[in-house]
Design an enzyme around this catalytic site. Structure first.
Site, short mmCIF file in Angstrom:
data_model
loop_
_atom_site.label_atom_id
_atom_site.label_comp_id
_atom_site.label_asym_id
_atom_site.label_seq_id
_atom_site.Cartn_x
_atom_site.Cartn_y
_atom_site.Cartn_z
N ASN A 8 0.88 -1.16 0.00
CA ASN A 8 0.00 0.00 0.00
C ASN A 8 0.92 1.22 0.00
O ASN A 8 1.60 1.49 0.99
CB ASN A 8 -0.90 0.01 1.23
CG ASN A 8 -1.82 1.21 1.27
OD1 ASN A 8 -1.63 2.19 0.55
ND2 ASN A 8 -2.82 1.15 2.12
N LYS A 10 0.46 4.21 0.42
CA LYS A 10 0.14 5.24 1.42
C LYS A 10 0.65 4.87 2.81
O LYS A 10 0.60 5.69 3.72
CB LYS A 10 -1.37 5.46 1.47
CG LYS A 10 -1.91 6.08 0.19
CD LYS A 10 -3.40 6.32 0.31
CE LYS A 10 -3.92 6.93 -0.99
NZ LYS A 10 -5.37 7.15 -0.94
N CYS A 11 1.16 3.66 2.96
CA CYS A 11 1.61 3.16 4.27
C CYS A 11 3.12 3.31 4.39
O CYS A 11 3.88 2.79 3.57
CB CYS A 11 1.22 1.69 4.40
SG CYS A 11 1.92 0.86 5.85
N GLY A 12 3.57 3.99 5.43
CA GLY A 12 5.00 4.19 5.65
C GLY A 12 5.75 2.89 5.85
O GLY A 12 6.85 2.72 5.31
N ARG A 15 6.10 1.26 2.48
CA ARG A 15 7.11 1.97 1.66
C ARG A 15 8.52 1.66 2.14
O ARG A 15 9.43 1.45 1.33
CB ARG A 15 6.87 3.48 1.69
CG ARG A 15 5.65 3.94 0.92
CD ARG A 15 5.61 5.46 0.76
NE ARG A 15 5.79 6.19 1.99
CZ ARG A 15 4.81 6.58 2.80
NH1 ARG A 15 3.55 6.30 2.51
NH2 ARG A 15 5.09 7.26 3.90
#
Length: 114
Positions: A8, A10-12, A15
């Site tokens: 995802n 948007k997920c730190g 990433r």
């Protein structure tokens, strides 16, 4: 080595896990944005089995209605069906290599399968 990440962007944590994979020499990364291309119920069952965890242990509670829906206490089939229907219920990121599967929370868990 091939590594598949259910990601995802948007997920730190997702990433950061992806960055570890991409920085590793010799790792070919396949990125699957699971919210757009969710895994099937059978694939989820295989991922959790290979990770040595129950579907309930792979359930995302934060930012979902999983707890209110009673999913943490539900049987595996119910949890898998809910995840397949609503991929936001899948905790992230899951990474699969020839050495196994890990739910990479914290991100360093990915090292166990590289």
């Amino acid at each position: 080595m091939k590594a598949t990440i259910w990601h995802n962007p948007k997920c730190g944590t997702s990433r950061n896990t992806l960055a570890i994979l991409q920085a590793r020499d010799g790792v070919e990364v396949e990125i699957i944005e699971y919210l757009k291309n969710p895994p099937s119920r059978d694939k989820l069952a295989q991922l959790f089995a290979d990770a040595g965890m129950t579907p309930a242990e792979g359930l995302r509670l934060r930012g979902t209605d999983a707890a209110e829906s009673g999913l943490p206490d539900a049987d595996a089939d119910t949890v898998l069906a809910a995840m397949a229907a609503e991929p936001a219920l899948i905790e992230r990121p899951l990474v699969e290599t020839a050495k196994g599967v890990r739910l990479c929370r914290p991100k360093e868990k990915v090292e166990e399968i590289l």
